[in-house]
Design a protein around this motif. Structure first.
Motif, PDB file in Angstrom:
ATOM      1  N   GLY A 164     -42.070 -45.340  50.054  1.00 17.92           N
ATOM      2  CA  GLY A 164     -42.708 -44.899  48.818  1.00 17.92           C
ATOM      3  C   GLY A 164     -44.013 -44.174  49.090  1.00 17.92           C
ATOM      4  O   GLY A 164     -44.266 -43.106  48.526  1.00 17.92           O
ATOM      5  N   PHE A 165     -44.832 -44.736  49.971  1.00 18.74           N
ATOM      6  CA  PHE A 165     -46.115 -44.108  50.287  1.00 18.74           C
ATOM      7  C   PHE A 165     -45.909 -42.786  51.024  1.00 18.74           C
ATOM      8  O   PHE A 165     -46.586 -41.792  50.739  1.00 18.74           O
ATOM      9  N   TYR A 166     -44.970 -42.766  51.953  1.00 14.48           N
ATOM     10  CA  TYR A 166     -44.680 -41.559  52.746  1.00 14.48           C
ATOM     11  C   TYR A 166     -44.209 -40.420  51.844  1.00 14.48           C
ATOM     12  O   TYR A 166     -44.671 -39.276  51.972  1.00 14.48           O
ATOM     13  N   ASN A 167     -43.304 -40.698  50.921  1.00 14.85           N
ATOM     14  CA  ASN A 167     -42.814 -39.659  50.013  1.00 14.85           C
ATOM     15  C   ASN A 167     -43.881 -39.227  49.016  1.00 14.85           C
ATOM     16  O   ASN A 167     -43.920 -38.061  48.605  1.00 14.85           O
ATOM     17  N   LEU A 168     -44.759 -40.157  48.622  1.00 15.17           N
ATOM     18  CA  LEU A 168     -45.852 -39.801  47.728  1.00 15.17           C
ATOM     19  C   LEU A 168     -46.773 -38.775  48.380  1.00 15.17           C
ATOM     20  O   LEU A 168     -47.171 -37.790  47.740  1.00 15.17           O
ATOM     21  N   THR A 169     -47.110 -38.992  49.648  1.00 18.94           N
ATOM     22  CA  THR A 169     -48.026 -38.062  50.322  1.00 18.94           C
ATOM     23  C   THR A 169     -47.407 -36.676  50.450  1.00 18.94           C
ATOM     24  O   THR A 169     -48.110 -35.669  50.343  1.00 18.94           O
ATOM     25  N   ARG A 170     -46.087 -36.612  50.663  1.00 16.42           N
ATOM     26  CA  ARG A 170     -45.456 -35.289  50.750  1.00 16.42           C
ATOM     27  C   ARG A 170     -45.492 -34.577  49.399  1.00 16.42           C
ATOM     28  O   ARG A 170     -45.780 -33.381  49.315  1.00 16.42           O
ATOM     29  N   GLN A 171     -45.215 -35.320  48.312  1.00 17.99           N
ATOM     30  CA  GLN A 171     -45.243 -34.716  46.982  1.00 17.99           C
ATOM     31  C   GLN A 171     -46.661 -34.275  46.609  1.00 17.99           C
ATOM     32  O   GLN A 171     -46.862 -33.175  46.091  1.00 17.99           O
ATOM     33  N   LEU A 172     -47.643 -35.151  46.860  1.00 18.40           N
ATOM     34  CA  LEU A 172     -49.023 -34.783  46.562  1.00 18.40           C
ATOM     35  C   LEU A 172     -49.491 -33.645  47.455  1.00 18.40           C
ATOM     36  O   LEU A 172     -50.253 -32.773  47.016  1.00 18.40           O
ATOM     37  N   LEU A 196     -40.033 -39.650  35.378  1.00 21.50           N
ATOM     38  CA  LEU A 196     -40.173 -41.087  35.609  1.00 21.50           C
ATOM     39  C   LEU A 196     -38.936 -41.655  36.291  1.00 21.50           C
ATOM     40  O   LEU A 196     -39.033 -42.480  37.208  1.00 21.50           O
ATOM     41  N   CYS A 197     -37.765 -41.236  35.837  1.00 21.68           N
ATOM     42  CA  CYS A 197     -36.517 -41.721  36.447  1.00 21.68           C
ATOM     43  C   CYS A 197     -36.298 -41.090  37.819  1.00 21.68           C
ATOM     44  O   CYS A 197     -35.826 -41.750  38.755  1.00 21.68           O
ATOM     45  N   GLY A 198     -36.658 -39.818  37.956  1.00 22.58           N
ATOM     46  CA  GLY A 198     -36.481 -39.147  39.241  1.00 22.58           C
ATOM     47  C   GLY A 198     -37.374 -39.697  40.326  1.00 22.58           C
ATOM     48  O   GLY A 198     -37.007 -39.701  41.504  1.00 22.58           O
ATOM     49  N   GLY A 199     -38.565 -40.185  39.953  1.00 21.25           N
ATOM     50  CA  GLY A 199     -39.472 -40.742  40.951  1.00 21.25           C
ATOM     51  C   GLY A 199     -38.886 -41.936  41.678  1.00 21.25           C
ATOM     52  O   GLY A 199     -39.237 -42.203  42.828  1.00 21.25           O
ATOM     53  N   GLY A 200     -37.987 -42.659  41.014  1.00 24.96           N
ATOM     54  CA  GLY A 200     -37.359 -43.810  41.654  1.00 24.96           C
ATOM     55  C   GLY A 200     -36.226 -43.434  42.577  1.00 24.96           C
ATOM     56  O   GLY A 200     -35.760 -44.280  43.358  1.00 24.96           O
ATOM     57  N   LEU A 201     -35.754 -42.190  42.516  1.00 29.78           N
ATOM     58  CA  LEU A 201     -34.591 -41.795  43.320  1.00 29.78           C
ATOM     59  C   LEU A 201     -34.964 -41.398  44.742  1.00 29.78           C
ATOM     60  O   LEU A 201     -34.287 -41.781  45.700  1.00 29.78           O
ATOM     61  N   LEU A 202     -36.050 -40.626  44.882  1.00 25.85           N
ATOM     62  CA  LEU A 202     -36.362 -40.046  46.188  1.00 25.85           C
ATOM     63  C   LEU A 202     -36.744 -41.105  47.216  1.00 25.85           C
ATOM     64  O   LEU A 202     -36.144 -41.205  48.292  1.00 25.85           O
ATOM     65  N   ALA A 203     -37.751 -41.921  46.874  1.00 26.13           N
ATOM     66  CA  ALA A 203     -38.218 -42.927  47.832  1.00 26.13           C
ATOM     67  C   ALA A 203     -37.168 -44.002  48.070  1.00 26.13           C
ATOM     68  O   ALA A 203     -36.972 -44.468  49.204  1.00 26.13           O
ATOM     69  N   LYS A 204     -36.469 -44.438  47.006  1.00 24.78           N
ATOM     70  CA  LYS A 204     -35.453 -45.484  47.178  1.00 24.78           C
ATOM     71  C   LYS A 204     -34.298 -44.989  48.024  1.00 24.78           C
ATOM     72  O   LYS A 204     -33.718 -45.754  48.803  1.00 24.78           O
ATOM     73  N   ALA A 205     -33.928 -43.721  47.876  1.00 23.07           N
ATOM     74  CA  ALA A 205     -32.828 -43.182  48.672  1.00 23.07           C
ATOM     75  C   ALA A 205     -33.148 -43.267  50.154  1.00 23.07           C
ATOM     76  O   ALA A 205     -32.319 -43.716  50.962  1.00 23.07           O
ATOM     77  N   GLN A 206     -34.348 -42.866  50.535  1.00 23.77           N
ATOM     78  CA  GLN A 206     -34.716 -42.912  51.953  1.00 23.77           C
ATOM     79  C   GLN A 206     -34.821 -44.350  52.450  1.00 23.77           C
ATOM     80  O   GLN A 206     -34.389 -44.667  53.562  1.00 23.77           O
ATOM     81  N   ASN A 226     -43.420 -38.012  37.990  1.00 22.52           N
ATOM     82  CA  ASN A 226     -42.742 -38.204  39.258  1.00 22.52           C
ATOM     83  C   ASN A 226     -43.639 -38.893  40.285  1.00 22.52           C
ATOM     84  O   ASN A 226     -43.247 -39.879  40.920  1.00 22.52           O
ATOM     85  N   VAL A 227     -44.859 -38.372  40.458  1.00 20.81           N
ATOM     86  CA  VAL A 227     -45.740 -38.922  41.491  1.00 20.81           C
ATOM     87  C   VAL A 227     -46.273 -40.296  41.117  1.00 20.81           C
ATOM     88  O   VAL A 227     -46.603 -41.096  41.998  1.00 20.81           O
ATOM     89  N   VAL A 228     -46.370 -40.598  39.819  1.00 15.65           N
ATOM     90  CA  VAL A 228     -46.823 -41.931  39.414  1.00 15.65           C
ATOM     91  C   VAL A 228     -45.776 -42.980  39.780  1.00 15.65           C
ATOM     92  O   VAL A 228     -46.121 -44.099  40.209  1.00 15.65           O
ATOM     93  N   LEU A 229     -44.489 -42.647  39.626  1.00 15.91           N
ATOM     94  CA  LEU A 229     -43.432 -43.631  39.861  1.00 15.91           C
ATOM     95  C   LEU A 229     -43.122 -43.843  41.340  1.00 15.91           C
ATOM     96  O   LEU A 229     -42.693 -44.931  41.737  1.00 15.91           O
ATOM     97  N   ILE A 230     -43.310 -42.830  42.172  1.00 17.87           N
ATOM     98  CA  ILE A 230     -42.914 -42.939  43.579  1.00 17.87           C
ATOM     99  C   ILE A 230     -43.539 -44.146  44.271  1.00 17.87           C
ATOM    100  O   ILE A 230     -42.831 -44.932  44.909  1.00 17.87           O
ATOM    101  N   PRO A 231     -44.865 -44.368  44.205  1.00 20.25           N
ATOM    102  CA  PRO A 231     -45.423 -45.539  44.901  1.00 20.25           C
ATOM    103  C   PRO A 231     -45.014 -46.873  44.283  1.00 20.25           C
ATOM    104  O   PRO A 231     -45.117 -47.916  44.945  1.00 20.25           O
ATOM    105  N   LEU A 232     -44.557 -46.858  43.033  1.00 16.68           N
ATOM    106  CA  LEU A 232     -44.126 -48.102  42.384  1.00 16.68           C
ATOM    107  C   LEU A 232     -42.672 -48.437  42.675  1.00 16.68           C
ATOM    108  O   LEU A 232     -42.195 -49.510  42.297  1.00 16.68           O
ATOM    109  N   SER A 233     -41.945 -47.517  43.330  1.00 18.00           N
ATOM    110  CA  SER A 233     -40.505 -47.691  43.514  1.00 18.00           C
ATOM    111  C   SER A 233     -40.169 -48.925  44.348  1.00 18.00           C
ATOM    112  O   SER A 233     -39.144 -49.575  44.110  1.00 18.00           O
ATOM    113  N   ALA A 234     -41.011 -49.256  45.332  1.00 14.57           N
ATOM    114  CA  ALA A 234     -40.732 -50.438  46.167  1.00 14.57           C
ATOM    115  C   ALA A 234     -40.796 -51.710  45.321  1.00 14.57           C
ATOM    116  O   ALA A 234     -39.905 -52.565  45.388  1.00 14.57           O
TER     117      ALA A 234
END
Length: 534
Positions: free
Chosen positions: A415-423, A128-138, A76-84
């Motif tokens: 993507g970066f903002y959601n990554l920091t919250r997850q981490l 991996l699929c879920g990581g693309g949902l959170l940041a892209k949704a926002q 999840n956390v690996v994909l979040i910053p790559l979502s953009a």
């Protein structure tokens, strides 16, 4: 000709000059994006209440079944910053729909898993699929709604993100106790299909992707990111179990994460087409807001981690009872989120965040007053207020952090903002788990010092318990042994309660210490001037 003209006219009616969506369509987009985010957030916590059942069904050890959680979190956390970058390369709509389909299919594979390796691999795919949902949704919401309506739009999104960690154990408890652990994954199927249909119908059509697709893919950056974030997340998940840096495995992970992070930053700053655009951190609001986001993640996920453990280990609640204990706080979060969405455009975001931080800190100190006699009634209102005060930080912080960004930087910033919250959540849970164990051992040692064979009160308590057991027909020797076991159990319970009180105080102090960061944020209000980029 007439058909093209008609479509052109409809497009003009549906969008503003700045590219924002108008009319009912924007709310359909909001609910679509938020549904995808809710699915991802709930699955982060729903599996926690089912680990014991999964362990028994698949014949796994405690450490092995932990990878059902760890595998998902790492992916999840690996994909979040790559979502953009993925959204730009494949198109935002296409990538969001692909993530929804992949997440739903992975959920089915999780439910059908016949052994632990299959379940862990399915959870990694789901992450991996879920990581693309959170940041892209926002990001979709910020790109869809004009500044004046961002408060309500982010409130819709925030209801799921804030309430999801509490809804997960509640829903999971009902499903595990009533239908079995596999249904915590099968329940995603109807909602995943609904989200895919809604996304296909309502999300704006992708713009020309040829520019992004003609750019060289930053494979080195992606590789360094996987090493840095993957090793860090694994270290946080497994550190306490392996006694941290006394373990060669954990030490190696720590070294690799530092090296990987250094190489990743170097690569992203020298390449023309980075996989993760770090230059977006030049915006003061994003850099300060992301740091605050990590602290909010620590408080949000850390306390939601501690309370269920306290309820089940000290109060001896079932999974369903623990879920019901958290449910009122989730409801309070949803109600305050909706109300705050209407007020956020007229109140300084920094004032709301400060109120939330101080209020949450007060709740933590209130929870620190727990005793062996504490029960549901003593936890009800603190958890309700925690749910309400957390919203005062989450929603205004999102607006103050991402609102001032130029539209072309929203996706990378989100993507970066959601990554920091997850981490932040992962770091918070790791730190609090370690602190809980260390403080419990500390308090137990102090309590045992007072239980000397020469202590009059200790001997009186021992004689009282032994006499009570003998009056029930137990022989003297057995009664003495049982009395000693009962005293040991009382000591363990008291030590656990004191250690929980310690970690609640630590979280409370952390929120108070975060207040100076508010000086670097913007007001977050509609029409407010964005902070200067540096």
């Amino acid at each position: 000709m007439s058909t093209n003209f008609k479509r052109s006219a409809q497009t003009q009616l549906a969008t503003t000059n700045e590219g924002y969506i108008q009319g009912p369509l924007k709310w359909a987009i909001a609910f679509t994006a938020s549904l995808g985010a809710i699915l991802e957030v709930i699955d982060t916590s729903i599996v926690n209440v089912a680990l014991t059942d999964i362990q028994a069904t698949l014949g796994a050890t405690v450490s092995e079944v932990g990878w059902v959680v760890t595998g998902y979190a790492i992916a999840n956390v690996v994909l979040i910053p790559l979502s953009a970058w993925l959204g730009d390369y494949f198109g935002k709509k296409s990538y969001f729909i692909f993530s929804l389909i992949g997440f739903t299919l992975a959920s089915i594979l999780c439910g059908l898993a016949f052994n632990l390796p299959m379940l862990v691999l399915s959870r990694i795919l789901q992450g991996l699929c879920g990581g693309g949902l959170l940041a892209k949704a926002q990001a979709i919401l910020f790109e869809t709604f004009p500044p004046a309506e961002q408060g309500l739009a982010q409130a819709v999104f925030g209801v799921g993100v804030i309430a999801g960690p509490a809804i997960g154990p509640t829903l999971g408890g009902f499903l595990v106790d009533g239908l079995g652990w596999r249904w915590i994954f099968f329940v995603n199927l109807p909602f995943g299909i609904l989200a895919v249909v809604m996304a296909s119908l309502f999300l704006p059509k992708d713009v020309d992707k040829s520019k992004a697709q003609n750019q060289a893919i930053d494979w080195w950056g992606i590789g360094f990111l996987i090493i840095a974030i993957g090793c860090l997340q694994t270290m946080l998940e497994e550190g306490e179990q392996d006694d941290w840096f006394s373990s060669g495995f954990i030490t190696t992970l720590g070294v690799l994460s530092v090296i990987g992070l250094g190489l990743f930053i170097w690569r992203e700053l020298i390449t023309a087409y980075p996989a993760v655009e770090l230059r977006v951190l030049r915006h003061r609001s994003l850099s300060a807001g992301s740091l605050l986001s990590a602290l909010v993640g620590m408080g949000l996920y850390g306390t939601l981690f501690a309370v269920p453990i306290f309820a089940q280990s000290v109060l001896h609640f079932t999974a369903t009872q623990t879920g019901l204990l958290l449910a009122p706080g989730a409801l309070a979060s949803a109600i305050v989120m909706v109300l705050l969405g209407k007020l956020s455009s007229i109140i300084d975001a920094r004032a709301l965040i400060a109120m939330g931080a101080v209020g949450t800190s007060g709740v933590m100190f209130q929870l620190a007053a727990i005793t062996p006699q504490s029960g549901t009634d003593d936890l009800f209102w603190p958890l309700v207020w925690r749910g309400a005060f957390t919203v005062l930080m989450f929603l205004p912080l999102s607006l103050a952090t991402l609102g001032p960004l130029p539209k072309h930087d929203i996706s990378a910033g989100s993507g970066f903002y959601n990554l920091t919250r997850q981490l932040g959540g992962s770091i918070g849970i790791a730190l609090l788990t370690t602190l809980l164990d260390r403080r419990e051992a500390f308090h137990r040692a102090l309590l045992l010092e007072k239980l000397s064979p020469y202590d009059i009160e200790t001997n009186q308590r021992l004689d009282l318990l032994s006499g009570a057991l003998q009056s029930q027909g137990m022989d003297a020797t057995t009664a003495q042994q049982q009395a000693l076991a009962l005293i040991s159990q009382i000591v363990d319970t008291q030590a656990a309660i004191l250690s929980f009180a310690d970690i609640f105080r630590v979280v409370g102090v952390a929120f108070l210490c975060s207040l100076p960061l508010l000086l670097f944020l913007g007001k977050g209000r509609a029409g407010a001037k964005a902070p200067m980029a540096h």
